[in-house]
Design an enzyme around this catalytic site. Structure first.
Site, PDB file in Angstrom:
ATOM      1  N   ASP A 102      34.325  32.199 -13.554  1.00 34.33           N
ATOM      2  CA  ASP A 102      33.200  31.754 -12.724  1.00 34.33           C
ATOM      3  C   ASP A 102      31.845  32.172 -13.295  1.00 34.33           C
ATOM      4  O   ASP A 102      30.811  31.994 -12.645  1.00 34.33           O
ATOM      5  CB  ASP A 102      33.331  32.323 -11.300  1.00 34.33           C
ATOM      6  N   ARG A 134      35.130  38.624  -9.598  1.00 34.27           N
ATOM      7  CA  ARG A 134      33.827  38.331 -10.229  1.00 34.27           C
ATOM      8  C   ARG A 134      32.996  39.591 -10.490  1.00 34.27           C
ATOM      9  O   ARG A 134      31.896  39.496 -11.079  1.00 34.27           O
ATOM     10  CB  ARG A 134      33.023  37.347  -9.364  1.00 34.27           C
ATOM     11  N   HIS A 147      27.644  30.028   0.518  1.00 31.76           N
ATOM     12  CA  HIS A 147      26.431  30.610  -0.064  1.00 31.76           C
ATOM     13  C   HIS A 147      25.232  29.862   0.504  1.00 31.76           C
ATOM     14  O   HIS A 147      25.314  28.647   0.733  1.00 31.76           O
ATOM     15  CB  HIS A 147      26.394  30.416  -1.594  1.00 31.76           C
ATOM     16  N   CYS A 201      23.802  26.606  -8.805  1.00 27.21           N
ATOM     17  CA  CYS A 201      24.737  27.709  -9.105  1.00 27.21           C
ATOM     18  C   CYS A 201      24.733  28.062 -10.590  1.00 27.21           C
ATOM     19  O   CYS A 201      25.034  29.183 -10.964  1.00 27.21           O
ATOM     20  CB  CYS A 201      26.160  27.320  -8.728  1.00 27.21           C
TER      21      CYS A 201
HETATM   22  N1  ARG Z   1      33.665  29.883  -7.605  1.00 25.04           N
HETATM   23  C1  ARG Z   1      32.395  30.528  -7.379  1.00 25.04           C
HETATM   24  C2  ARG Z   1      32.509  31.464  -6.195  1.00 25.04           C
HETATM   25  O1  ARG Z   1      33.183  31.135  -5.258  1.00 25.04           O
HETATM   26  C3  ARG Z   1      31.318  29.533  -7.161  1.00 25.04           C
HETATM   27  C4  ARG Z   1      29.955  30.113  -7.069  1.00 25.04           C
HETATM   28  C5  ARG Z   1      28.908  29.106  -6.834  1.00 25.04           C
HETATM   29  N2  ARG Z   1      27.627  29.661  -6.982  1.00 25.04           N
HETATM   30  C6  ARG Z   1      26.614  29.517  -6.130  1.00 25.04           C
HETATM   31  N3  ARG Z   1      25.454  29.995  -6.473  1.00 25.04           N
HETATM   32  N4  ARG Z   1      26.776  28.954  -4.962  1.00 25.04           N
HETATM   33  O2  ARG Z   1      31.948  32.517  -6.178  1.00 25.04           O
END
Ligand code: ARG
Length: 261
Positions: free
Chosen positions: A57, A82, A160, A254
């Site tokens: 990610d 992450r 988010h 993102c």
């Molecule tokens: N797969 C990532 C997560 O779930 C996606 C992040 C997307 N980033 C964002 N700024 N909305 O963390």
């Protein structure tokens, strides 16, 4: 930005991620590269982080920190998958001479923080409910010296802030009301009476996950309706195709950590 060379959907930490759906990493890199080129052609300088194997990610660079007035408030990821990304971002900012403030509280950088420089003298909008925790909002305010407005996210698809709200210029925003609690909707309506209000189709197409320089609005090509709305208001929509990265639950914004001096 950070190339999606190692992008994959190996775990599911948001409702868009399906570990059984195939991902074309090569196509993801191609689409991402068009986004990078688009920004360069619009006159922006793009710095690159080196992608790391085992951090699929990492392409979602917006989550690694939040920068205002030359000060960087670092990220602390909610999910352990992450967590290691934060260190790569810290190293970048420190090597470039930015003032870096390490966080104690859980927060996912620009995923949950937005800055509107000419709204009420400079406002930080901050999401909580899924990733970033409320104490991080107070920590960000102390780190950055700008008022932070806490907004509660209530729909797991919009986990988010940056998938449900974006600054479209220095003073105004676009948002999808349904992503927020009733009280937070009231707060947004009070602070931004002229905001562009997005609909279901806009938000589901990841249209709100955009970046704007005040005129050019770079957004997901699936969000044709939102592009029309912005055009009618005098903005210049710049659509970019990012279908592969949508499988990770992200789009234009993102992929981009904005550097605000
Ligand atoms: N797969 C990532 C997560 O779930 C996606 C992040 C997307 N980033 C964002 N700024 N909305 O963390």
């Amino acid at each position: 930005m950070c190339s999606p060379e190692h992008f994959a959907v190996e775990y599911a930490i948001n409702p868009w991620m399906d570990v059984t759906a195939p991902v074309d990493a090569e196509l993801a890199v191609k689409q991402w590269d068009r986004l990078r080129e688009t920004l360069v052609n619009l006159g922006h300088e793009v710095h690159l982080l080196t992608p790391e194997r085992g951090l699929p990610d990492m392409v979602f660079a917006a989550n690694g920190a939040f920068v205002v007035d030359g000060t960087v408030y670092g990220a602390r990821f909610k999910h352990e998958q992450r967590a290691a990304e934060a260190e790569a971002h810290r190293a970048f900012y420190e090597s470039q001479g930015w003032r870096f403030i390490a966080p104690s509280e859980t927060n996912e950088g620009e995923g949950d923080f937005a800055y509107v420089p000419e709204a009420h003298g400079g406002l930080i909008l901050a999401g909580h409910g899924f990733r970033t925790e409320i104490p991080a909002h107070a920590e960000a305010q102390e780190a950055l010296g700008r008022p932070v407005i806490s907004l509660r996210l209530v729909d797991p698809r919009f986990y988010h802030l940056d998938v449900a709200l974006a600054a479209i210029d220095d003073a105004n925003i676009v948002y999808f009301p349904g992503a927020f609690s009733a009280a937070s909707q009231k707060v947004l309506a009070q602070l931004f009476p002229d905001a562009v209000v997005a609909d279901d189709a806009d938000v589901m197409a990841f249209g709100l996950n955009l970046v704007s320089d005040g005129l050019n609005v770079v957004l997901n090509s699936e969000a044709a309706g939102l592009a029309e709305k912005l055009k009618a208001l005098g903005y210049h929509p710049v659509p970019v195709e990012l279908a592969e990265l949508k499988k990770g639950g992200g789009s234009v914004k993102c992929c981009i950590a904005e550097l605000r001096r």
